[in-house]
Motif scaffolding. Structure first.
Motif, PDB file in Angstrom:
ATOM      1  N   UNK A 129     -39.361  74.383  94.814  1.00  0.00           N
ATOM      2  CA  UNK A 129     -38.391  73.393  94.407  1.00  0.00           C
ATOM      3  C   UNK A 129     -37.157  73.468  95.566  1.00  0.00           C
ATOM      4  N   UNK A 130     -37.568  73.836  96.684  1.00  0.00           N
ATOM      5  CA  UNK A 130     -36.499  74.010  97.462  1.00  0.00           C
ATOM      6  C   UNK A 130     -35.365  75.282  97.281  1.00  0.00           C
ATOM      7  N   UNK A 131     -34.956  75.424  98.412  1.00  0.00           N
ATOM      8  CA  UNK A 131     -34.344  76.706  98.547  1.00  0.00           C
ATOM      9  C   UNK A 131     -32.671  76.021  98.724  1.00  0.00           C
ATOM     10  N   UNK A 132     -32.446  74.918  98.093  1.00  0.00           N
ATOM     11  CA  UNK A 132     -31.206  74.463  98.531  1.00  0.00           C
ATOM     12  C   UNK A 132     -31.224  73.056  98.643  1.00  0.00           C
ATOM     13  N   UNK A 133     -30.229  72.210  98.343  1.00  0.00           N
ATOM     14  CA  UNK A 133     -30.365  70.668  98.645  1.00  0.00           C
ATOM     15  C   UNK A 133     -28.666  70.353  98.616  1.00  0.00           C
ATOM     16  N   UNK A 134     -28.601  69.107  99.283  1.00  0.00           N
ATOM     17  CA  UNK A 134     -27.246  68.622  99.427  1.00  0.00           C
ATOM     18  C   UNK A 134     -27.459  66.928  99.066  1.00  0.00           C
ATOM     19  N   UNK A 135     -26.396  66.431  98.420  1.00  0.00           N
ATOM     20  CA  UNK A 135     -26.358  65.082  98.043  1.00  0.00           C
ATOM     21  C   UNK A 135     -25.101  64.491  98.956  1.00  0.00           C
ATOM     22  N   UNK A 136     -25.123  63.193  99.361  1.00  0.00           N
ATOM     23  CA  UNK A 136     -23.933  62.799 100.207  1.00  0.00           C
ATOM     24  C   UNK A 136     -23.706  61.183  99.646  1.00  0.00           C
ATOM     25  N   UNK A 137     -22.640  60.957  99.187  1.00  0.00           N
ATOM     26  CA  UNK A 137     -22.138  59.588  98.965  1.00  0.00           C
ATOM     27  C   UNK A 137     -21.203  58.949  99.970  1.00  0.00           C
ATOM     28  N   UNK A 138     -21.744  58.496 100.932  1.00  0.00           N
ATOM     29  CA  UNK A 138     -20.994  57.900 102.069  1.00  0.00           C
ATOM     30  C   UNK A 138     -20.747  56.459 101.787  1.00  0.00           C
ATOM     31  N   UNK A 139     -19.882  55.312 102.142  1.00  0.00           N
ATOM     32  CA  UNK A 139     -20.010  54.056 101.672  1.00  0.00           C
ATOM     33  C   UNK A 139     -21.231  53.543 101.689  1.00  0.00           C
ATOM     34  N   UNK A 140     -21.994  53.268 100.773  1.00  0.00           N
ATOM     35  CA  UNK A 140     -23.108  52.651 100.799  1.00  0.00           C
ATOM     36  C   UNK A 140     -24.407  53.647 100.746  1.00  0.00           C
ATOM     37  N   UNK A 141     -23.963  54.780 101.018  1.00  0.00           N
ATOM     38  CA  UNK A 141     -25.328  55.667 101.244  1.00  0.00           C
ATOM     39  C   UNK A 141     -25.344  56.588 100.121  1.00  0.00           C
ATOM     40  N   UNK A 142     -26.774  57.024  99.843  1.00  0.00           N
ATOM     41  CA  UNK A 142     -27.151  57.885  98.863  1.00  0.00           C
ATOM     42  C   UNK A 142     -28.146  58.910  99.667  1.00  0.00           C
ATOM     43  N   UNK A 143     -27.503  59.937 100.163  1.00  0.00           N
ATOM     44  CA  UNK A 143     -28.585  60.692 100.951  1.00  0.00           C
ATOM     45  C   UNK A 143     -28.950  61.936 100.208  1.00  0.00           C
ATOM     46  N   UNK A 144     -30.151  62.344 100.094  1.00  0.00           N
ATOM     47  CA  UNK A 144     -30.288  63.493  99.292  1.00  0.00           C
ATOM     48  C   UNK A 144     -31.253  64.420 100.343  1.00  0.00           C
ATOM     49  N   UNK A 145     -30.773  65.671 100.692  1.00  0.00           N
ATOM     50  CA  UNK A 145     -31.403  66.563 101.654  1.00  0.00           C
ATOM     51  C   UNK A 145     -31.849  67.796 100.919  1.00  0.00           C
ATOM     52  N   UNK A 146     -33.231  68.176 100.883  1.00  0.00           N
ATOM     53  CA  UNK A 146     -33.693  69.258 100.290  1.00  0.00           C
ATOM     54  C   UNK A 146     -34.191  70.342 101.366  1.00  0.00           C
ATOM     55  N   UNK A 147     -33.712  71.510 101.240  1.00  0.00           N
ATOM     56  CA  UNK A 147     -34.111  72.566 102.030  1.00  0.00           C
ATOM     57  C   UNK A 147     -35.166  73.357 101.611  1.00  0.00           C
ATOM     58  N   UNK A 148     -36.000  73.751 102.442  1.00  0.00           N
ATOM     59  CA  UNK A 148     -37.301  74.226 102.228  1.00  0.00           C
ATOM     60  C   UNK A 148     -37.451  75.450 103.181  1.00  0.00           C
ATOM     61  N   UNK A 149     -37.470  76.971 102.567  1.00  0.00           N
ATOM     62  CA  UNK A 149     -37.648  77.697 103.553  1.00  0.00           C
ATOM     63  C   UNK A 149     -38.279  78.954 103.022  1.00  0.00           C
TER      64      UNK A 149
END
Lengths: 232, 128, 305, 251
Positions: free
Chosen positions: D46-66
């Protein structure tokens, strides 16, 4: 403290070890014999397979977070918005143009509406220009959005419509982006990479603006501070 | 001969006596090699040292003689020596026991002699 | 060369002295029986000889070397007891193969034939065996290793009579082909009387006596007869055991140093002679509770209350 | 007639045989290794960390696996395996065949090194297994990769460092186990002493845990790292061997 964090892991490992170890005279059905060895050989085989498969995965190498920060960062263009205020948009690199509209508009008065602009704030600039006649040009600029240096595939831009003399700017649906970031294990990076930034991730490209050019003679009205009038 | 393990007589003597009877009934001839201690131990399921003790007893009595490194051999007049020994030792002992038993049963000398005569007749008829 | 030599050996467990100034010396290539009651210190002695335990003081040597933590002794000795444990992933056959790798004199052919003879299944595991089967398997390992010093600590526990008989036979057969020093502690001394060359009787942590088996068998003699008749004879003799049966019958065990004349007269007096087995003698001489009393007294006393 | 010959024997030969014996006998070790690492993969899925970003108009989800967790699991596995090897039952297994305390200890330590190598190698590879699994199980979204190890050299260095750290933790486990065998009290004393001193020192600002982590896991110079781990491992094992030489077996 690391230790506390790993207590559950320690317990779990102990359980597994107890389960698989059978030092004493206890009878242990099933798990006898060379099962352990076969599991190891099988497991190693799978690992080698997956290592090979890993190399074939379509992946894009990205730089580590800190490097990404450096070359895409906002620092390069601290005065992004000043350019718009001053109107000399030529300085902006072309790849920042996300979308361009040219709309016919033959009225003398333009009403500018930007409903729900409080959620997805789009900075709107209007420039009156003499070299346009009967049309309005709108261009949406955005500093490149990148995730750890990887520029995103789809870019966001608001939607624009002209209806009976009003130019409506409203947000379009959000660009959903999902990324998986494979990080190399700490032993590989301990002696080379800048480890401190390992977990850092940076998404760049927060500045965006909608630049509208209207013919000189058009009167632009809107509710207060929805847009900035460009004064070249 | 089955070893009488719980009898009074020690094993090694029984082994020695067995060899003597082998010599008496000519299974072991003059100057023939006698079984080694290991063969005897194997045959009788006993410790080789016990078997060796029996062989040395016979060697001391001169019934067997030693050949360096080859083992024990039957001496020339072994048979005769065994016969004499048995006469004045074992037979004598048996007679004494006979007399003791007779006294316990308060038998007179005449009666006991009569029994011996009958036994002798029974024996002599069979053997002729 | 002496196989085993112990001089003033002392081993203490907390307060109790397991071995108390024990002196012993055993020539090599002999089958020696180690007898003694429970707690006499047999196992402790054997574990010290096998190098598993450390002696408190005194000298102990196996083939001239101190056994504790000594690789040479370990390579030339094998200690078989009922706590032999082999890792469970190994099947019985694999254990024998390990034995083959470790022991230099190991006879794998013998091991396999004994293995089949006693009806073991190759895929069986050591902790799945019954008590008797386990002792039998351990015995096979002991025999097949052909270690110059082979120590069996009560090897026949759990074995049925038939298997015990086969074991003694196998032991003798292999000893005849490959003589070596074999030390056996046992409670079935009477079954091994013909097999053992010497007997060491241990009592309270030291050696009570150490003599060849043949001498031990004639060491004492049993007399049965009327108590009145026996009384005079028994005056100056060393008595090991007395037991009264019937109205006035008595059974005496005395040291067998009677002259032929005495034997004759006693026979005249109607005293019957009977041999005393080695194991019985061992029991008599190590009787703590005093010569007369036996377990019957436990019942007699409760009866007359 | 066959004469019984006494055999002189070298510790080296016995140790070699014992290592082979342990390899065949203690297959449970490998079973637990595989299970541990599979659990590690599961944990990391389930990933060792993740980040979400709400820029104007963006919904970015980054999941880290290590695969880091798997490596940590393996390190603890090394620690526990070594600890268990000091229990009486294991030591007595050696005494069923030819051994003395020195050869038994040496063969155990060398065996622990062998399994540390295997543990290290498989733990690093399991990172790839994890990533391939994530690729298969969560197909949507693009896969980005942060700085693959540049070349085989880096990979080898990574392998060596993992093996050494596992081997070091096994020496810690082995020493702890030996102390416990020497005196059962240590079973309680050791953890109490360890955590007690760490918390006590923490009050006065000395973060032992942090320092330990930095000393080994954040040592950037490879040579220095190798020296540090090897010196600590040898020290710990010598001390443990010293104790084991005085332990009786089969009381």
């Amino acid at each position: 403290m690391i230790l506390v964090l790993f207590i559950p892991i320690l317990l779990m490992t102990a359980v597994v070890l107890m389960f698989t170890f059978n030092p004493g005279k206890k009878k242990r059905a099933g798990l006898q014999g060379k099962a352990g060895l076969w599991m190891l050989y099988g497991y190693t085989f799978i690992l080698l397979l997956s290592a090979a498969a890993y190399l074939l995965l379509p992946m894009e190498g990205v730089t580590s977070a800190s490097e990404a920060e450096a070359n895409h960062g906002e620092e390069q263009f601290p005065y992004f918005y000043d350019i718009f205020h001053t109107g000399n948009i030529e300085e902006l690199p072309d790849e920042w143009v996300v979308k361009q509209w040219t709309l016919n508009f033959d009225r003398d008065e333009l009403v500018l509406e930007a409903p729900e602009n409080d959620i997805n704030v789009v900075n709107i600039f209007v420039e009156k220009t003499s070299d346009l006649e009967g049309t309005i040009e709108a261009t949406f600029y955005q500093t490149p959005v990148s995730v750890n240096g990887h520029s995103v595939e789809k870019q966001y831009h608001p939607s624009i419509q002209v209806q009976e003399g009003t130019l409506e700017i409203y947000p379009s649906n959000i660009v959903q982006l999902r990324y998986r970031m494979f990080q190399t294990e700490f032993p590989f990076e301990q002696f080379t990479g800048d480890k401190d930034q390992r977990w850092g991730q940076s998404v760049t490209g927060s500045d965006s603006a909608l630049y509208i050019k209207v013919p000189e003679h058009i009167q632009v009205r809107s509710s207060p501070n929805t847009f900035n009038m460009v004064t070249p | 001969m089955i070893l009488n393990t719980d009898g009074l007589k020690p094993i090694y003597i029984q082994v020695a006596e067995w060899i003597e009877s082998e010599i008496l009934n000519d299974n072991l001839k003059k100057d023939e090699k006698v079984y080694s201690q290991y063969k005897l131990a194997d045959m009788y399921n006993i410790n080789p040292a016990t078997a060796a003790k029996g062989l040395t007893k016979l060697a001391d009595e001169g019934i067997l003689y030693d050949k360096r490194g080859l083992g024990k051999f039957v001496s020339t007049d072994a048979k005769q020596m065994i016969m004499d020994k048995r006469k004045n030792q074992t037979l004598k002992q048996l007679v004494n026991d006979l007399i003791t038993e007779a006294c316990n049963l308060e038998m007179s000398e005449k009666e006991i002699l009569q029994m011996v005569r009958n036994a002798w007749k029974g024996e002599t008829n069979e053997s002729h | 060369m002496k196989a085993i030599k112990c001089k003033d050996l002392i081993k203490r467990y907390r307060r109790k002295k397991a071995l108390d100034n024990l002196n012993l010396s055993i020539e090599e290539n002999r089958i020696v029986g180690l007898a003694g009651r429970n707690g006499a210190g047999k196992t402790t002695l054997m574990k010290i000889l096998a190098g598993l335990l450390k002696e408190q003081s005194g000298i102990v040597e196996v083939y001239g070397r101190r056994p504790f933590n000594n690789l040479f002794v370990s390579a030339n000795t094998i200690y078989i007891d009922d706590q032999m444990n082999f890792p469970s992933p190994l099947t019985l056959i694999e254990i024998l193969e390990e034995g083959q790798r470790f022991y230099y004199n190991w006879d794998h052919e013998l091991a396999l034939s004994l293995f089949n003879y006693f009806g073991f299944h190759p895929k069986q595991r050591h902790n799945e065996l019954s008590k008797g089967k386990e002792s039998t398997f351990n015995m096979i390992v002991g025999l097949a290793s052909r270690s110059p010093l082979t120590i069996f600590d009560e090897p026949t526990t759990g074995m049925d009579a038939a298997v015990r008989k086969d074991f003694y036979r196998a032991l003798l057969k292999d000893y005849l082909n490959h003589p070596r020093t074999i030390l056996l502690s046992t409670h079935y001394l009477e079954e091994m009387e013909d097999l053992l060359e010497e007997v060491v009787l241990m009592h309270n942590g030291s050696i009570f006596f150490h003599m060849p088996m043949d001498d031990l068998k004639t060491y004492s003699i049993g007399l049965t007869g009327k108590r009145t008749v026996l009384e005079p004879w028994a005056q100056e003799k060393e008595i090991f055991y007395t037991h009264d049966t019937g109205v006035d019958d008595r059974y005496l065990v005395i040291k067998n140093n009677l002259s032929d004349k005495e034997v004759e007269d006693m026979k005249q007096a109607g005293i019957r002679f009977s041999p005393v087995s080695a194991s019985d003698l061992c029991v008599y001489v190590t009787d703590e509770k005093g010569r007369e009393r036996g377990v019957d007294d436990v019942f007699n006393r409760s009866a007359d209350r | 007639m066959w004469t019984m010959s006494l055999t002189e024997v070298q510790t080296v030969d016995v140790v070699k045989k014992q290592i082979g014996y342990k390899w065949r006998a203690y297959t449970g070790v490998f079973m637990s290794l595989v299970i541990i690492q599979l659990l590690g993969v599961l944990f990391s899925l389930n990933g060792s960390g993740s980040g979400g970003y709400g820029r104007t108009g963006y919904d970015i989800m980054v999941q880290y696996f290590s695969g880091d967790i798997i490596i940590v699991f393996t390190i603890f596995w090394g620690f526990l395996t070594a600890l268990l090897f000091t229990t009486r039952a294991y030591r007595e297994d050696d005494f069923s065949f030819i051994t003395n305390r020195t050869s038994s200890t040496i063969s155990t330590i060398l065996f622990l090194f062998v399994i540390s190598v295997i543990g290290g190698f498989t733990s690093l590879l399991s990172g790839y297994l994890l990533k391939v699994l994530t690729y298969i199980l969560f197909p949507e979204g693009k896969t980005l990769l942060i700085s693959n190890p540049e070349g085989p050299g880096v990979w080898i260095m990574g392998l060596v460092s993992v093996v050494l750290i596992i081997f070091m933790f096994s020496s810690i486990g082995y020493l702890a186990g030996m102390m416990i065998q020497w005196n059962k009290l240590f079973l309680i004393l050791l953890p109490v002493l360890l955590f007690g001193s760490m918390t006590w020192l923490a009050q006065s600002g000395v973060m032992v845990g942090e320092y330990f982590y930095q000393f080994y896991f954040q040592e950037k110079n490879f040579i220095l790292y190798v020296m540090k781990t090897i010196v600590s491992t040898t020290g710990l094992y010598t001390f443990a061997a010293f104790i084991s030489n005085h332990l009786e077996v089969k009381k």
